[in-house]
Design a protein around this motif. Sequence first.
Motif, PDB file in Angstrom:
ATOM      1  N   SER A  27      12.840 -36.647  53.891  1.00 44.01           N
ATOM      2  CA  SER A  27      14.270 -35.730  54.417  1.00 44.01           C
ATOM      3  C   SER A  27      14.674 -35.260  53.912  1.00 44.01           C
ATOM      4  N   ALA A  28      14.279 -34.047  53.122  1.00 44.72           N
ATOM      5  CA  ALA A  28      15.629 -33.079  52.169  1.00 44.72           C
ATOM      6  C   ALA A  28      14.320 -31.544  53.267  1.00 44.72           C
ATOM      7  N   ILE A  29      15.411 -30.996  53.545  1.00 42.86           N
ATOM      8  CA  ILE A  29      15.167 -29.778  54.346  1.00 42.86           C
ATOM      9  C   ILE A  29      14.145 -28.524  53.252  1.00 42.86           C
ATOM     10  N   THR A  30      14.473 -28.862  51.887  1.00 41.11           N
ATOM     11  CA  THR A  30      13.406 -28.145  51.246  1.00 41.11           C
ATOM     12  C   THR A  30      11.890 -28.917  51.054  1.00 41.11           C
ATOM     13  N   SER A  31      11.671 -29.887  52.009  1.00 36.59           N
ATOM     14  CA  SER A  31      10.700 -30.428  52.222  1.00 36.59           C
ATOM     15  C   SER A  31      10.278 -29.743  53.470  1.00 36.59           C
ATOM     16  N   HIS A  32      10.508 -28.577  54.330  1.00 32.76           N
ATOM     17  CA  HIS A  32      10.262 -28.570  55.466  1.00 32.76           C
ATOM     18  C   HIS A  32       9.694 -26.879  55.278  1.00 32.76           C
ATOM     19  N   ILE A  33       9.101 -25.826  55.844  1.00 35.58           N
ATOM     20  CA  ILE A  33       9.043 -24.868  56.144  1.00 35.58           C
ATOM     21  C   ILE A  33       9.564 -24.004  56.498  1.00 35.58           C
ATOM     22  N   TYR A  34      10.295 -23.173  56.759  1.00 37.95           N
ATOM     23  CA  TYR A  34      11.395 -22.178  57.517  1.00 37.95           C
ATOM     24  C   TYR A  34      10.097 -21.233  57.909  1.00 37.95           C
ATOM     25  N   ILE A  35      10.505 -21.039  59.444  1.00 35.65           N
ATOM     26  CA  ILE A  35       9.606 -20.370  60.776  1.00 35.65           C
ATOM     27  C   ILE A  35      10.698 -18.998  60.934  1.00 35.65           C
ATOM     28  N   GLU A  36      10.678 -18.182  61.313  1.00 33.66           N
ATOM     29  CA  GLU A  36      11.280 -17.344  62.381  1.00 33.66           C
ATOM     30  C   GLU A  36      10.195 -16.125  63.440  1.00 33.66           C
ATOM     31  N   ILE A  37      10.937 -15.802  64.278  1.00 34.35           N
ATOM     32  CA  ILE A  37      10.371 -14.412  64.329  1.00 34.35           C
ATOM     33  C   ILE A  37      11.829 -13.102  64.527  1.00 34.35           C
ATOM     34  N   VAL A  38      10.474 -12.126  63.664  1.00 32.84           N
ATOM     35  CA  VAL A  38      11.808 -11.301  63.311  1.00 32.84           C
ATOM     36  C   VAL A  38      11.594  -9.743  63.838  1.00 32.84           C
ATOM     37  N   ILE A  63       5.160 -13.842  72.570  1.00 27.76           N
ATOM     38  CA  ILE A  63       6.193 -14.252  71.688  1.00 27.76           C
ATOM     39  C   ILE A  63       7.573 -14.182  71.592  1.00 27.76           C
ATOM     40  N   GLU A  64       8.172 -14.828  71.601  1.00 30.73           N
ATOM     41  CA  GLU A  64      10.053 -15.369  71.754  1.00 30.73           C
ATOM     42  C   GLU A  64      10.207 -15.870  70.460  1.00 30.73           C
ATOM     43  N   ASP A  65      11.562 -14.763  70.706  1.00 32.30           N
ATOM     44  CA  ASP A  65      12.547 -15.313  69.018  1.00 32.30           C
ATOM     45  C   ASP A  65      12.911 -16.330  69.141  1.00 32.30           C
ATOM     46  N   GLY A  66      13.135 -16.809  67.964  1.00 29.88           N
ATOM     47  CA  GLY A  66      14.057 -18.047  67.567  1.00 29.88           C
ATOM     48  C   GLY A  66      13.492 -18.540  66.105  1.00 29.88           C
ATOM     49  N   LYS A  67      13.912 -19.568  65.750  1.00 31.65           N
ATOM     50  CA  LYS A  67      13.160 -20.505  64.481  1.00 31.65           C
ATOM     51  C   LYS A  67      13.456 -21.340  64.540  1.00 31.65           C
ATOM     52  N   ALA A  68      13.086 -21.908  63.434  1.00 36.01           N
ATOM     53  CA  ALA A  68      12.150 -23.088  63.021  1.00 36.01           C
ATOM     54  C   ALA A  68      12.485 -23.370  62.064  1.00 36.01           C
ATOM     55  N   THR A  69      12.404 -25.100  61.732  1.00 35.77           N
ATOM     56  CA  THR A  69      11.078 -25.575  60.168  1.00 35.77           C
ATOM     57  C   THR A  69      11.128 -26.637  60.679  1.00 35.77           C
ATOM     58  N   VAL A  70       9.613 -27.326  59.990  1.00 37.56           N
ATOM     59  CA  VAL A  70       8.872 -27.923  60.006  1.00 37.56           C
ATOM     60  C   VAL A  70       8.638 -28.786  58.590  1.00 37.56           C
ATOM     61  N   ASN A  71       8.038 -29.425  58.421  1.00 36.82           N
ATOM     62  CA  ASN A  71       7.199 -30.390  57.502  1.00 36.82           C
ATOM     63  C   ASN A  71       6.565 -29.448  56.435  1.00 36.82           C
ATOM     64  N   GLY A  72       6.282 -29.114  56.061  1.00 35.38           N
ATOM     65  CA  GLY A  72       4.952 -28.314  54.567  1.00 35.38           C
ATOM     66  C   GLY A  72       4.006 -28.795  55.053  1.00 35.38           C
ATOM     67  N   LEU A 104      -3.229 -31.269  71.138  1.00 37.99           N
ATOM     68  CA  LEU A 104      -1.231 -31.289  71.120  1.00 37.99           C
ATOM     69  C   LEU A 104      -0.645 -31.884  69.368  1.00 37.99           C
ATOM     70  N   PHE A 105      -0.301 -31.520  69.435  1.00 37.18           N
ATOM     71  CA  PHE A 105       0.575 -32.303  67.696  1.00 37.18           C
ATOM     72  C   PHE A 105       2.553 -31.899  68.045  1.00 37.18           C
ATOM     73  N   LYS A 106       3.284 -32.528  67.591  1.00 33.29           N
ATOM     74  CA  LYS A 106       4.853 -32.920  68.149  1.00 33.29           C
ATOM     75  C   LYS A 106       5.417 -32.604  66.505  1.00 33.29           C
ATOM     76  N   LEU A 107       5.878 -31.687  65.713  1.00 29.88           N
ATOM     77  CA  LEU A 107       6.516 -32.039  64.653  1.00 29.88           C
ATOM     78  C   LEU A 107       8.084 -31.614  64.278  1.00 29.88           C
ATOM     79  N   PRO A 108       8.918 -32.933  64.318  1.00 29.80           N
ATOM     80  CA  PRO A 108       9.935 -32.722  63.986  1.00 29.80           C
ATOM     81  C   PRO A 108      10.616 -31.571  63.375  1.00 29.80           C
ATOM     82  N   MET A 109      11.658 -31.085  63.796  1.00 29.16           N
ATOM     83  CA  MET A 109      12.113 -30.096  62.672  1.00 29.16           C
ATOM     84  C   MET A 109      14.009 -30.557  62.606  1.00 29.16           C
TER      85      MET A 109
END
Length: 356
Positions: A27-38, A63-72, A104-109
């Motif tokens: 449940s911790a955000i640090t279990s997630h990987i951060y992904i961003e288009i830069v 590409i479309e700019d944005g950012k996300a987190t997902v369980n690594g 197709l797979f769907k993961l919560p952010m």
Amino acid sequence: MKFTTNKNKFETVIASMQPFLEKKDSSAITSHIYIEIVQNYLLIKATDYEMGLEAKIETITDIEDGKATVNGSNLLNIIRRLKNEDINFEVENNNLIIKQNKSLFKLPMYDANEYPNFPSLNDLNNLDINTINLINSIKKITPAIDNNNPKFELNGALIDIKEDKINFVATDTRRLAVSYLENISNTPMQIIIPKKAIIEIQKLFFDQTKTSYDEVHLILSNNNYTFFTKLINGKFPDYARIIPNSLKYELTISKSLMIESIKLITSLRPNIKITFSSDNILFESVDEDSEAKTQIDINLNIQDTFYIAVNSKYLLDFLSSTNSENIKIGFNESNLPFYLEDNKFKTIIMPIILDK
């Protein structure tokens, strides 16, 4: 956010992020990987607060700019099962959608804005050291770093920069390992790097790398990765006191013969007794319930017979880290620490005291 990238590079990066994730609490955000288009490249981060890793992938399209987190961990499990083809990623309704062909797979952010910040790269001190030499030096001392010692500073490796050389030091209180390099231009200082970070550095960096530090962090970066770790805040023991100032005996012995004899005897128990005589070296198990021994015939040119008793793992750790065919071994008395040395690398080991 939206992008398409090839599986191979993406999987390699996501796999390298796994040691930096929170594993116990999903449940911790640090279990997630951060992904961003830069700026038309993909920025990927992972951190458990104590250390972190950042990587860039430039081979992305659609590409479309944005950012996300997902369980690594979940992300890696999915990517590994996909074919070696392009994969499509897109954010929809606070979920990361992963598509390949008809799969197709769907993961919560989580909220990407709440992801922990990485240390600033400004106002850092540079450590002028060749990367290969750095990796080789810390690799030699890694087995001697302690685990879960209440003295936190012993759970890491010391980099001790002196005027003329750089010492890399570790101890688990039963042995002391020291490797060193010549110091060309670095300012004298000391930092203690956690064991987990020492291990990850050896996995990640093989080519030329920029190494920087401040009072809190050590940072390594190259074209592929930027890595940081918090330093251990503490005072490392005065290791120089452990190194013998003089030796009664100094011998040069074949490394391969030592390894062969030690491994043969330790097929039963790890603790061994090694007796040095004028014309041979006798290796014996110290197990009371069984007997194992072997002998090397060699002219040592010594007058007295003496022995050491030791945990063989400490000897093998040293011998497996050396490059020369012959190693130096030095003693004073059987109940005092003894000394192993090979080309800018030495280990001082506490012996086992045997009942007479």
